[in-house]
Design a protein around this motif. Structure first.
Motif, PDB file in Angstrom:
ATOM      1  N   MET A   1     -20.743   1.803   5.044  1.00  0.00           N
ATOM      2  CA  MET A   1     -19.589   1.316   4.292  1.00  0.00           C
ATOM      3  C   MET A   1     -18.630   0.626   5.252  1.00  0.00           C
ATOM      4  O   MET A   1     -18.233   1.196   6.257  1.00  0.00           O
ATOM      5  N   LEU A   2     -18.274  -0.600   4.903  1.00  0.00           N
ATOM      6  CA  LEU A   2     -17.325  -1.345   5.715  1.00  0.00           C
ATOM      7  C   LEU A   2     -16.019  -1.418   4.935  1.00  0.00           C
ATOM      8  O   LEU A   2     -16.002  -1.819   3.774  1.00  0.00           O
ATOM      9  N   MET A   3     -14.932  -0.978   5.542  1.00  0.00           N
ATOM     10  CA  MET A   3     -13.671  -0.931   4.812  1.00  0.00           C
ATOM     11  C   MET A   3     -12.605  -1.683   5.599  1.00  0.00           C
ATOM     12  O   MET A   3     -12.308  -1.342   6.728  1.00  0.00           O
ATOM     13  N   ASP A   4     -12.052  -2.736   4.959  1.00  0.00           N
ATOM     14  CA  ASP A   4     -11.074  -3.583   5.632  1.00  0.00           C
ATOM     15  C   ASP A   4      -9.675  -3.257   5.136  1.00  0.00           C
ATOM     16  O   ASP A   4      -9.254  -3.747   4.097  1.00  0.00           O
ATOM     17  N   GLU A   5      -8.974  -2.437   5.852  1.00  0.00           N
ATOM     18  CA  GLU A   5      -7.625  -1.993   5.493  1.00  0.00           C
ATOM     19  C   GLU A   5      -7.525  -1.648   4.009  1.00  0.00           C
ATOM     20  O   GLU A   5      -6.684  -2.190   3.289  1.00  0.00           O
ATOM     21  N   PRO A   6      -8.369  -0.737   3.537  1.00  0.00           N
ATOM     22  CA  PRO A   6      -8.454  -0.534   2.093  1.00  0.00           C
ATOM     23  C   PRO A   6      -7.182   0.040   1.464  1.00  0.00           C
ATOM     24  O   PRO A   6      -6.977  -0.109   0.271  1.00  0.00           O
ATOM     25  N   PHE A   7      -6.340   0.662   2.256  1.00  0.00           N
ATOM     26  CA  PHE A   7      -5.164   1.316   1.655  1.00  0.00           C
ATOM     27  C   PHE A   7      -3.860   0.627   2.012  1.00  0.00           C
ATOM     28  O   PHE A   7      -2.787   1.103   1.664  1.00  0.00           O
ATOM     29  N   SER A   8      -3.941  -0.504   2.719  1.00  0.00           N
ATOM     30  CA  SER A   8      -2.690  -1.036   3.254  1.00  0.00           C
ATOM     31  C   SER A   8      -1.828  -1.728   2.207  1.00  0.00           C
ATOM     32  O   SER A   8      -0.665  -1.998   2.452  1.00  0.00           O
ATOM     33  N   ALA A   9      -2.398  -1.990   1.017  1.00  0.00           N
ATOM     34  CA  ALA A   9      -1.559  -2.601  -0.012  1.00  0.00           C
ATOM     35  C   ALA A   9      -0.847  -1.538  -0.853  1.00  0.00           C
ATOM     36  O   ALA A   9      -0.154  -1.864  -1.802  1.00  0.00           O
ATOM     37  N   LEU A  10      -1.020  -0.262  -0.489  1.00  0.00           N
ATOM     38  CA  LEU A  10      -0.467   0.812  -1.323  1.00  0.00           C
ATOM     39  C   LEU A  10       0.836   1.358  -0.739  1.00  0.00           C
ATOM     40  O   LEU A  10       1.105   1.217   0.451  1.00  0.00           O
ATOM     41  N   ASP A  11       1.615   2.019  -1.573  1.00  0.00           N
ATOM     42  CA  ASP A  11       2.836   2.658  -1.070  1.00  0.00           C
ATOM     43  C   ASP A  11       2.458   3.863  -0.219  1.00  0.00           C
ATOM     44  O   ASP A  11       1.344   4.383  -0.299  1.00  0.00           O
ATOM     45  N   ALA A  12       3.403   4.308   0.598  1.00  0.00           N
ATOM     46  CA  ALA A  12       3.113   5.331   1.606  1.00  0.00           C
ATOM     47  C   ALA A  12       2.531   6.613   1.014  1.00  0.00           C
ATOM     48  O   ALA A  12       1.569   7.170   1.547  1.00  0.00           O
ATOM     49  N   ILE A  13       3.083   7.051  -0.106  1.00  0.00           N
ATOM     50  CA  ILE A  13       2.633   8.321  -0.679  1.00  0.00           C
ATOM     51  C   ILE A  13       1.202   8.209  -1.182  1.00  0.00           C
ATOM     52  O   ILE A  13       0.332   9.026  -0.866  1.00  0.00           O
TER      53      ILE A  13
END
Ligand SMILES: Nc1ncnc2c1ncn2[C@@H]1O[C@H](COP(=O)(O)OP(=O)(O)OP(=O)(O)O)[C@@H](O)[C@H]1O
Ligand SMILES: [Mg+2]
Lengths: 244, 243
Positions: free
Chosen positions: A150-162
């Motif tokens: 699995m290749l994941m490119d900043e998968p969570f960076s568009a989300l809010d901190a929580i």
């Protein structure tokens, strides 16, 4: 599982990556950090077969990568869901593209959705979901084909901190339950330390491997755990070196 | 509320019109009052509705044909740069020619019957459909295209499972422009040479200075266009709840 031998990549006259040598073992979780524009996405695209290296070789499971493989899945910064498809249909998209029968994978899709807490949302359309829920759907989609990598490119960076914290903890759980070989690009040191077995620090322009940090801590780990702090501090120091 | 305001607006306009014909004592053959128009309609309701159905049929079948030709054309244009370079300028040129100028030739070629009207409708409708479909397909976000690439999807999958459905909201914009043009196209065709249809009724009534009849026919045309337009909007909301 993944081997890069002397991999360099140049876009026109922009040298994005230079002389990358990296081995990623089966079920190993490798995080990649480095400042913006240092070639992290390029590295993932090369492994995915979306780009061919200007120099060097990329091997997955012993074979030279020439084009995208079915046992390698890619997860993007954006959920990249098709707005007209229900959650379930979105998860089953790779199955359709591969020409497999959806029926045989429906149970698996339900299980995956349950695993990320989206049981009962199968018939919803993406616009009815929150950002975090959409990224969870995207995670299920990249798991449906039972990828080896699995290749994941900043998968969570568009989300809010929580939501981001929540999702990275969830990814840890998923990885414990369904271990895969993962290459995970992130800007967040905490995320990298929480999830990774090894962390690759890239230096910028052209991207080279500056240092590889081992994270020998037992799992499950928790964000804010004291043992993680030491590794985080080391990484902060390395990133400062690289940026200077 | 959604219906109340437009109806209120319509009633206000009709009221003002009626008042104007009374206050200024305008001759009915110049501007008939609403009552004259309704009266005219009620004299020959069967005839007018029959003519309306003919125009409606011309408009709808031409519109349908424009979709059947236009959407594959857009697919070809998006699929091949060579075809795009070859035919796109021609399409723009075709659209730039005033349709009123083409109408007599079309009637010469295809006769006074329905086929020349349908062709006129196709000619006015096709451009907005091709443009909206093609530009909608081209505006597919990069990350979705990349997702399909990462799945090693075949080209037909990229087109039919991604680009075309992605374009649908924009296709509907083109369709809504086209459907109102469709009625205009049919009427132009009927003006130039026909023996039936509301356009024919209007051009005839001009000859006998029967303005009330012309107004009745125009009212039917307006009702038809509005109904088609909102019918499409309704279909859009049902088909594309996410748009
Ligand atoms: N398709 C392309 N054409 C030309 N140059 C490109 C292309 N893709 C990337 N680059 C260049 O290659 C370099 C590395 O880009 P890449 O996207 O891999 O960086 P990144 O580390 O993922 O950055 P970020 O953290 O901002 O996502 C950048 O200088 C970028 O401008
Ligand atoms: Mg990137």
């Amino acid at each position: 599982m993944i081997s890069l031998h002397g991999v360099s990549h140049t876009f026109g006259n922009v040298e994005a990556l230079a002389g990358i040598d990296l081995e990623v073992g089966e079920h190993e979780f490798v995080a990649v950090i480095g400042r913006s524009g240092c070639g992290k996405s390029t590295l993932l695209r090369l492994i995915a077969g979306l780009l061919t290296p200007s120099e060097g070789q990329v091997l997955v499971a012993g074979d030279r990568v020439a084009k995208p493989r079915r046992d390698v899945s890619f997860m993007f910064q954006q959920p990249a869901l098709l707005p007209w498809r229900s959650v379930l249909s979105n998860v089953l998209l790779p199955i359709e593209i591969f020409g497999f029968t959806r029926r045989e994978y429906r149970d698996r899709a339900h299980e995956l959705l349950d695993l990320v807490g989206l049981g009962g949302f199968e018939k919803r359309l993406p616009h009815e979901l929150s950002g975090g829920m959409r990224q969870r759907v995207s995670l299920c989609r990249s798991l449906i084909q039972s990828p080896r990598v699995m290749l994941m490119d900043e998968p969570f960076s568009a989300l809010d901190a929580i939501t981001r914290t929540e999702l990275s903890e969830e990814l840890q759980r998923v990885q414990l339950e369904l271990p895969r070989t993962v290459v995970f690009v992130t800007h967040s040191i905490d995320e990298a330390v929480l999830l990774a077995d090894r962390i690759v620090v890239l230096s910028p322009r052209p991207g080279r491997i500056h240092k590889i940090v081992d994270v020998d801590l037992p799992r499950p780990r928790a964000l804010g755990q004291v043992e993680l702090d030491q590794v985080s501090r080391e990484l902060r120091g390395l990133l400062a070196e690289v940026t200077a | 509320m959604k219906v109340v305001l437009p109806v209120l607006g319509l009633l206000a306009i009709i009221g003002a019109w009626w008042l104007a014909t009374i206050v200024f004592g305008i001759e009915p053959f110049l501007v008939p009052s609403p009552a004259d128009v309704v009266g005219e309609f009620l004299e020959v309701p069967g005839y007018l509705l029959e003519q309306a159905l003919i125009t409606l049929w011309e408009a709808v079948s031409g519109f349908g044909l424009a979709i059947v030709i236009g959407v594959p054309l857009a697919l070809l244009i998006v699929g091949s740069t060579v075809l795009e370079r070859m035919f796109y300028p021609l399409l723009v040129a075709l659209n730039a020619v005033p349709k009123v100028a083409i109408a007599p030739i079309v009637v010469v070629w295809f006769g006074f019957g329905i086929s020349s009207k349908v062709l006129m409708v196709v000619l006015v409708c096709i451009f907005p459909i091709v443009i909206s479909t093609a530009s909608g397909m081209k505006s597919t976000p990069g990350e979705l295209v990349e997702l399909f690439r990462s799945l090693d999807a075949a080209r037909h999958h990229e087109f039919f499972k991604l680009r075309l459905p992605y374009a649908l909201p924009q296709v509907f914009v083109g369709l809504k422009v086209s459907i109102t043009l469709a009625v205009i196209g049919a009427v132009i065709g009927e003006f130039v040479g026909a023996s039936a249809g509301l356009g024919f009724v209007i051009s005839q009534s001009g000859g006998n200075a029967n303005t009330s009849l012309a107004f009745a026919a125009m009212t039917l045309l307006a009702i038809m266009s509005v109904a088609l337009f909102y019918g499409l909007s309704f279909a859009e909301r049902k088909l594309l709840p996410y748009a």
